[in-house]
Design a protein around this motif. Structure first.
Motif, short mmCIF file in Angstrom:
data_model
loop_
_atom_site.label_atom_id
_atom_site.label_comp_id
_atom_site.label_asym_id
_atom_site.label_seq_id
_atom_site.Cartn_x
_atom_site.Cartn_y
_atom_site.Cartn_z
N LYS A 1 28.17 34.25 76.65
CA LYS A 1 29.28 34.91 77.33
C LYS A 1 29.03 36.40 77.51
N LYS A 2 28.51 37.05 76.47
CA LYS A 2 28.34 38.51 76.49
C LYS A 2 27.04 38.94 77.17
N CYS A 3 25.97 38.14 76.98
CA CYS A 3 24.64 38.57 77.43
C CYS A 3 24.04 37.67 78.52
N GLY A 4 24.60 36.51 78.72
CA GLY A 4 24.07 35.59 79.72
C GLY A 4 23.15 34.55 79.12
N SER A 5 22.32 34.96 78.16
CA SER A 5 21.38 34.03 77.53
C SER A 5 20.73 34.70 76.33
N TRP A 6 20.10 33.89 75.48
CA TRP A 6 19.31 34.45 74.38
C TRP A 6 18.08 35.17 74.92
N ARG A 7 17.62 34.75 76.08
CA ARG A 7 16.45 35.40 76.68
C ARG A 7 16.67 36.88 76.85
N TRP A 8 17.87 37.26 77.31
CA TRP A 8 18.20 38.68 77.50
C TRP A 8 18.12 39.42 76.17
N ALA B 1 10.44 44.43 74.03
CA ALA B 1 10.44 44.92 75.40
C ALA B 1 9.29 44.39 76.25
N GLU B 2 8.15 44.10 75.64
CA GLU B 2 7.00 43.60 76.38
C GLU B 2 7.29 42.19 76.90
N PHE B 3 7.21 42.02 78.22
CA PHE B 3 7.55 40.73 78.85
C PHE B 3 6.71 39.59 78.31
N ASN B 4 5.43 39.85 78.05
CA ASN B 4 4.51 38.81 77.59
C ASN B 4 4.42 38.72 76.06
N HIS B 5 5.36 39.32 75.37
CA HIS B 5 5.40 39.20 73.91
C HIS B 5 5.49 37.72 73.56
N PRO B 6 4.77 37.27 72.51
CA PRO B 6 4.77 35.83 72.18
C PRO B 6 6.16 35.24 71.96
N ARG C 1 11.21 31.73 76.84
CA ARG C 1 11.22 31.25 78.24
C ARG C 1 10.86 29.77 78.29
N LYS C 2 9.90 29.37 77.45
CA LYS C 2 9.50 27.98 77.42
C LYS C 2 10.62 27.07 76.95
N LEU C 3 11.38 27.56 75.95
CA LEU C 3 12.49 26.76 75.43
C LEU C 3 13.69 26.76 76.37
N GLY C 4 13.75 27.77 77.25
CA GLY C 4 14.85 27.84 78.21
C GLY C 4 16.18 28.17 77.59
N ILE C 5 16.18 28.99 76.54
CA ILE C 5 17.45 29.34 75.89
C ILE C 5 17.96 30.69 76.35
#
Length: 225
Positions: free
Chosen positions: A196-203, A210-215, A221-225
């Motif tokens: 509700k507050k952030c849109g997703s755990w991904r955010w 901060a690094e997009f490709n951080h493990p 992203r793979k889990l889609g959460i």
């Protein structure tokens, strides 16, 4: 917080269906263990002073407790000196994880860390003091302003010694705790608030790492959460 990061990484791998190899999981934590009951994130000495003068942060300790509980290895958990972590949230959580008679007693107080986890996910931002030594303001004034502005008047213009930052660390610690102990009801509430507050755990994880490709971001992203 390398200990917390390692725990998040293994937690994500576990959620992705991977079997956790106990020895492989324990290896990085062995490197953080200075002696029995003493853990450090930067070796045996920092700035020329003995490591005994430094604390292992509660974020790092939470990471260690969670992953050791997950692999059902109580060796390090039993070493934790819970009196060093007197915040009710951590004190109850750590004693519950220790098992035995401590777990039985801590069970009656688990509502404290549960409420703390929910509270951590109620707001996206928090107010914190900058380095109070740089500004003409005592430390107590920095923290008093932070407390007042957090809970009473968040729209107030901040003094120069305060800063508004994303509250992602508390959310990530809540993620670790609810998944570690599989707190079903609390997990549902926490997930609802974060979405509700952030849109997703991904955010949340993208803001913290901060690094997009951080493990961690990759697995999120793979889990889609």
């Amino acid at each position: 917080n390398p200990s917390m990061f390692t725990a998040i990484l293994y937690m994500m791998a576990w959620l992705d269906g991977n079997t956790l190899d106990v020895q492989r999981v324990k290896l990085p934590y062995k490197n953080l263990r200075v002696m029995r009951g003493v853990f450090a994130t930067k070796g045996n000495e920092i700035d020329g002073r003995p490591i005994g003068e430094y604390d292992f942060s509660h974020d790092d300790m939470t990471g260690l407790i969670c992953i050791m509980y997950l692999i059902n290895d109580k060796e390090y958990i039993k070493e934790v000196k819970t009196l060093d972590y007197l915040h009710p949230r951590d004190f109850v959580f750590y004693n519950y994880a220790k098992g035995g008679w401590r777990q039985v007693i801590a069970w009656f107080f688990m509502w404290i860390p549960m409420m703390a986890m929910i509270a951590s996910c109620l707001e996206v931002y928090k107010v914190r003091s900058k380095n109070h030594k740089v500004y003409d303001a005592p430390m107590w004034k920095c923290y008093w302003h932070a407390f007042v502005l957090n809970w009473i008047n968040k729209k107030h213009e901040l003094p120069e010694y305060l800063i508004k930052i994303e509250k992602t660390d508390g959310m990530i610690l809540a993620f670790l705790r609810v998944n570690c102990l599989d707190l079903v009801v609390t997990k549902k509430i926490v997930n609802y608030l974060v979405i509700k507050k952030c849109g997703s755990w991904r955010w949340v994880f993208q803001k913290f790492f901060a690094e997009f490709n951080h493990p961690v971001n990759y697995i999120v992203r793979k889990l889609g959460i």
